[in-house]
Design a protein around this motif. Structure first.
Motif, PDB file in Angstrom:
ATOM      1  N   GLY A   1      -9.958  64.027  27.050  1.00  0.00           N
ATOM      2  CA  GLY A   1     -10.570  63.637  25.786  1.00  0.00           C
ATOM      3  C   GLY A   1      -9.659  63.735  24.592  1.00  0.00           C
ATOM      4  N   GLY A   2      -8.500  64.379  24.735  1.00  0.00           N
ATOM      5  CA  GLY A   2      -7.579  64.503  23.625  1.00  0.00           C
ATOM      6  C   GLY A   2      -6.949  65.878  23.554  1.00  0.00           C
ATOM      7  N   LEU A   3      -6.539  66.265  22.348  1.00  0.00           N
ATOM      8  CA  LEU A   3      -5.861  67.536  22.106  1.00  0.00           C
ATOM      9  C   LEU A   3      -6.705  68.420  21.201  1.00  0.00           C
ATOM     10  CD1 LEU A   3      -2.287  66.160  21.249  1.00  0.00           C
ATOM     11  CD2 LEU A   3      -3.206  66.699  23.516  1.00  0.00           C
ATOM     12  N   THR A   4      -6.684  69.708  21.467  1.00  0.00           N
ATOM     13  CA  THR A   4      -7.279  70.698  20.572  1.00  0.00           C
ATOM     14  C   THR A   4      -6.202  71.702  20.215  1.00  0.00           C
ATOM     15  OG1 THR A   4      -9.472  70.479  21.575  1.00  0.00           O
ATOM     16  CG2 THR A   4      -9.060  72.453  20.262  1.00  0.00           C
ATOM     17  N   VAL A   5      -5.913  71.834  18.924  1.00  0.00           N
ATOM     18  CA  VAL A   5      -4.900  72.778  18.451  1.00  0.00           C
ATOM     19  C   VAL A   5      -5.624  73.923  17.760  1.00  0.00           C
ATOM     20  CG1 VAL A   5      -2.876  73.086  16.983  1.00  0.00           C
ATOM     21  CG2 VAL A   5      -3.205  70.924  18.205  1.00  0.00           C
ATOM     22  N   TYR A   6      -5.483  75.123  18.310  1.00  0.00           N
ATOM     23  CA  TYR A   6      -6.254  76.297  17.876  1.00  0.00           C
ATOM     24  C   TYR A   6      -5.329  77.338  17.271  1.00  0.00           C
ATOM     25  CZ  TYR A   6      -9.110  80.549  18.342  1.00  0.00           C
ATOM     26  OH  TYR A   6      -9.777  81.727  18.115  1.00  0.00           O
ATOM     27  N   VAL A   7      -5.767  77.936  16.149  1.00  0.00           N
ATOM     28  CA  VAL A   7      -5.022  79.031  15.517  1.00  0.00           C
ATOM     29  C   VAL A   7      -6.002  80.146  15.151  1.00  0.00           C
ATOM     30  CG1 VAL A   7      -3.231  77.509  14.587  1.00  0.00           C
ATOM     31  CG2 VAL A   7      -5.241  78.022  13.214  1.00  0.00           C
ATOM     32  N   GLU A   8      -5.474  81.347  15.038  1.00  0.00           N
ATOM     33  CA  GLU A   8      -6.311  82.499  14.688  1.00  0.00           C
ATOM     34  C   GLU A   8      -5.491  83.490  13.880  1.00  0.00           C
ATOM     35  OE1 GLU A   8      -9.334  85.708  16.894  1.00  0.00           O
ATOM     36  OE2 GLU A   8      -7.978  84.443  18.065  1.00  0.00           O
ATOM     37  N   GLU A   9      -6.130  84.082  12.885  1.00  0.00           N
ATOM     38  CA  GLU A   9      -5.467  85.054  12.025  1.00  0.00           C
ATOM     39  C   GLU A   9      -6.199  86.388  12.107  1.00  0.00           C
ATOM     40  OE1 GLU A   9      -3.590  85.013   7.557  1.00  0.00           O
ATOM     41  OE2 GLU A   9      -5.685  84.406   7.751  1.00  0.00           O
ATOM     42  N   SER A  10      -5.639  87.306  12.870  1.00  0.00           N
ATOM     43  CA  SER A  10      -6.148  88.683  12.969  1.00  0.00           C
ATOM     44  C   SER A  10      -7.638  88.754  13.286  1.00  0.00           C
ATOM     45  CB  SER A  10      -5.861  89.442  11.660  1.00  0.00           C
ATOM     46  OG  SER A  10      -4.490  89.408  11.345  1.00  0.00           O
ATOM     47  N   SER A  11      -8.139  87.847  14.083  1.00  0.00           N
ATOM     48  CA  SER A  11      -9.548  87.811  14.492  1.00  0.00           C
ATOM     49  C   SER A  11     -10.509  87.654  13.316  1.00  0.00           C
ATOM     50  CB  SER A  11      -9.918  89.080  15.281  1.00  0.00           C
ATOM     51  OG  SER A  11      -9.126  89.188  16.436  1.00  0.00           O
ATOM     52  N   LEU A  12      -9.994  87.289  12.137  1.00  0.00           N
ATOM     53  CA  LEU A  12     -10.829  87.148  10.943  1.00  0.00           C
ATOM     54  C   LEU A  12     -11.113  85.692  10.617  1.00  0.00           C
ATOM     55  CD1 LEU A  12      -8.967  89.798   8.750  1.00  0.00           C
ATOM     56  CD2 LEU A  12     -11.063  90.127  10.072  1.00  0.00           C
ATOM     57  N   VAL A  13     -10.109  84.847  10.795  1.00  0.00           N
ATOM     58  CA  VAL A  13     -10.243  83.420  10.534  1.00  0.00           C
ATOM     59  C   VAL A  13      -9.675  82.671  11.735  1.00  0.00           C
ATOM     60  CG1 VAL A  13      -9.694  81.515   8.987  1.00  0.00           C
ATOM     61  CG2 VAL A  13      -9.947  83.822   8.064  1.00  0.00           C
ATOM     62  N   ALA A  14     -10.436  81.744  12.257  1.00  0.00           N
ATOM     63  CA  ALA A  14      -9.969  80.913  13.360  1.00  0.00           C
ATOM     64  C   ALA A  14     -10.222  79.455  13.000  1.00  0.00           C
ATOM     65  CB  ALA A  14     -10.694  81.273  14.662  1.00  0.00           C
ATOM     66  N   ALA A  15      -9.356  78.584  13.462  1.00  0.00           N
ATOM     67  CA  ALA A  15      -9.500  77.154  13.171  1.00  0.00           C
ATOM     68  C   ALA A  15      -9.031  76.339  14.351  1.00  0.00           C
ATOM     69  CB  ALA A  15      -8.703  76.786  11.916  1.00  0.00           C
ATOM     70  N   ALA A  16      -9.592  75.154  14.470  1.00  0.00           N
ATOM     71  CA  ALA A  16      -9.215  74.256  15.554  1.00  0.00           C
ATOM     72  C   ALA A  16      -9.227  72.823  15.047  1.00  0.00           C
ATOM     73  CB  ALA A  16     -10.157  74.409  16.742  1.00  0.00           C
ATOM     74  N   ALA A  17      -8.180  72.085  15.337  1.00  0.00           N
ATOM     75  CA  ALA A  17      -8.111  70.663  15.035  1.00  0.00           C
ATOM     76  C   ALA A  17      -8.360  69.893  16.323  1.00  0.00           C
ATOM     77  CB  ALA A  17      -6.744  70.303  14.454  1.00  0.00           C
ATOM     78  N   TYR A  18      -9.414  69.087  16.306  1.00  0.00           N
ATOM     79  CA  TYR A  18      -9.771  68.288  17.474  1.00  0.00           C
ATOM     80  C   TYR A  18      -9.213  66.878  17.280  1.00  0.00           C
ATOM     81  CZ  TYR A  18     -13.081  72.116  18.134  1.00  0.00           C
ATOM     82  OH  TYR A  18     -13.651  73.359  18.294  1.00  0.00           O
ATOM     83  N   VAL A  19      -8.235  66.515  18.105  1.00  0.00           N
ATOM     84  CA  VAL A  19      -7.558  65.224  17.997  1.00  0.00           C
ATOM     85  C   VAL A  19      -8.004  64.363  19.176  1.00  0.00           C
ATOM     86  CG1 VAL A  19      -5.348  64.082  17.673  1.00  0.00           C
ATOM     87  CG2 VAL A  19      -5.594  66.492  17.035  1.00  0.00           C
ATOM     88  N   PRO A  20      -8.916  63.418  18.972  1.00  0.00           N
ATOM     89  CA  PRO A  20      -9.416  62.616  20.090  1.00  0.00           C
ATOM     90  C   PRO A  20      -8.345  61.680  20.645  1.00  0.00           C
ATOM     91  CG  PRO A  20     -10.249  61.754  18.020  1.00  0.00           C
ATOM     92  CD  PRO A  20      -9.533  63.033  17.690  1.00  0.00           C
TER      93      PRO A  20
END
Length: 358
Positions: free
Chosen positions: A38-57
């Motif tokens: 389905g594509g790419l998912t790029v995931y980042v996390e900062e000290s378990s406080l903030v997490a983000a993911a870019a979903y690239v179809p």
């Protein structure tokens, strides 16, 4: 020498849309990439406080081919099923390095939908034999065909565990202008990017410009921001005559050294496209954590905001990308932010005590 089978081959005529999605989560040094059909998912996390993911179809790419590595057969006589042989490929890589590589020829914003449609070029195989430093043709080294207009295209490939992410960049030419190899690292488990929808207390869908304008009004001295929501029926009741205290369906309150700011959102479809609130909600977050989402918010058209029973906030930003073959594709950038007491508990756990929830 036999040709190397690549796990991923993805190319696009204008890399700015891909770069925009990656920059939306560019606030840590390393990211985890999950590759699926389905594509790419790029995931980042900062000290378990903030997490983000870019979903690239996959559809935003002109070419997207995923060939998952086949697992070694087990000792069991039962043949492996599709879920055992075609699961996601997960790897870790330095996010800043990949973004810097994408930006070497272009640092501008993504083009408009009409501009993106007008510019179209595809990767084509080289008609001549390769040099000494080449790998088999049609796999790593491939070239763009000439096209009208000046865009910067890319071809991203990955040959599997132990191999780098290979990136070819072409700036309006028939051949690649630059080649990069970004080191990858092994990841033991897939990151958790989920948000429990069943535990949602408040959900809003609104134009990103409304939220962007509100956050821009916050004084730089503010360290805490509080999000409050009320069921729409309570908000309507408060509008009646003799009502003493209005209960806005959504309120943003920021507190700082020089005072506080409040911004109320009415239950109006011109402002809030969707409102769902089961009971009054009030949770506070650190402004520095929400600021991580500013770039994603800036490049999005709509925002979905959810707050769960534990105060965890999820923001999902809709980013539209034009397709080379016409039409548009919807990509998403998702953020998960802990509320302020979750943040304090994370810090205080090192000292053996915790802050009671609000």
């Amino acid at each position: 020498m036999s040709a190397r089978c690549e796990v991923l081959v993805a190319s696009m005529h204008d890399l700015r849309h891909f770069g925009t999605l990656l920059r939306g989560v560019n606030f840590v040094d390393f990211a985890t990439m999950m590759i699926t059909n389905g594509g790419l998912t790029v995931y980042v996390e900062e000290s378990s406080l903030v997490a983000a993911a870019a979903y690239v179809p996959a559809e935003i790419f002109d070419e997207f081919t995923y060939s998952p590595p086949i697992k070694s057969p087990s000792a069991s006589p039962t043949p492996p099923g599709p879920s055992q042989t075609e699961e996601a490929t997960v790897l870790e890589f330095p996010l800043h390095t990949l973004i810097d590589s994408l930006s070497i020829f272009s640092t501008g914003s993504a083009p408009s939908i009409s501009e993106g449609r007008a510019q179209n070029r595809r990767w084509v195989r080289d008609r001549e034999h390769g040099g000494d430093d080449d790998v088999p043709r049609g796999r790593i080294d491939a070239y763009f065909g000439a096209t009208a207009g000046k865009t910067v295209g890319m071809r991203l490939s990955y040959a599997g565990k132990g191999h780098p992410l290979s990136l070819l960049i072409a700036e309006g030419s028939a051949e690649p202008d630059a080649k990069f190899e970004v080191t990858t690292y092994t990841v033991d488990a897939q990151p958790d990017v989920s948000f429990d929808i069943e535990e949602t207390l408040l959900q809003l869908i609104l134009k990103s410009s409304w939220l962007r304008d509100a956050l821009s009004e916050i004084d730089p001295s503010c360290e805490k921001i509080t999000l409050m929501g009320s069921p729409p029926e309570q908000s309507e009741l408060a509008r009646r005559p003799r009502a003493t205290a209005a209960a806005p369906v959504f309120r943003i309150q920021a507190q700082g050294v020089f005072g506080s700011t409040e911004m109320d959102y009415p239950n109006d479809r011109e402002v809030l496209e969707t409102v769902h609130c089961t009971k009054p909600v009030s949770f506070s977050y650190r402004v520095a954590h929400i600021a991580r989402a500013q770039r994603a918010l800036q490049n999005s058209s709509k925002t979905s905001l959810r707050i769960g029973t534990d105060g965890t906030m999820n923001m999902q930003f809709l980013v539209s990308s034009p397709l080379a073959r016409g039409g548009t594709s919807e990509a998403f950038i998702s953020f998960r932010v802990n509320h302020i007491y979750q943040y304090l508990n994370t810090i205080d756990s090192f000292y053996g005590f915790s802050v009671p929830p609000s």
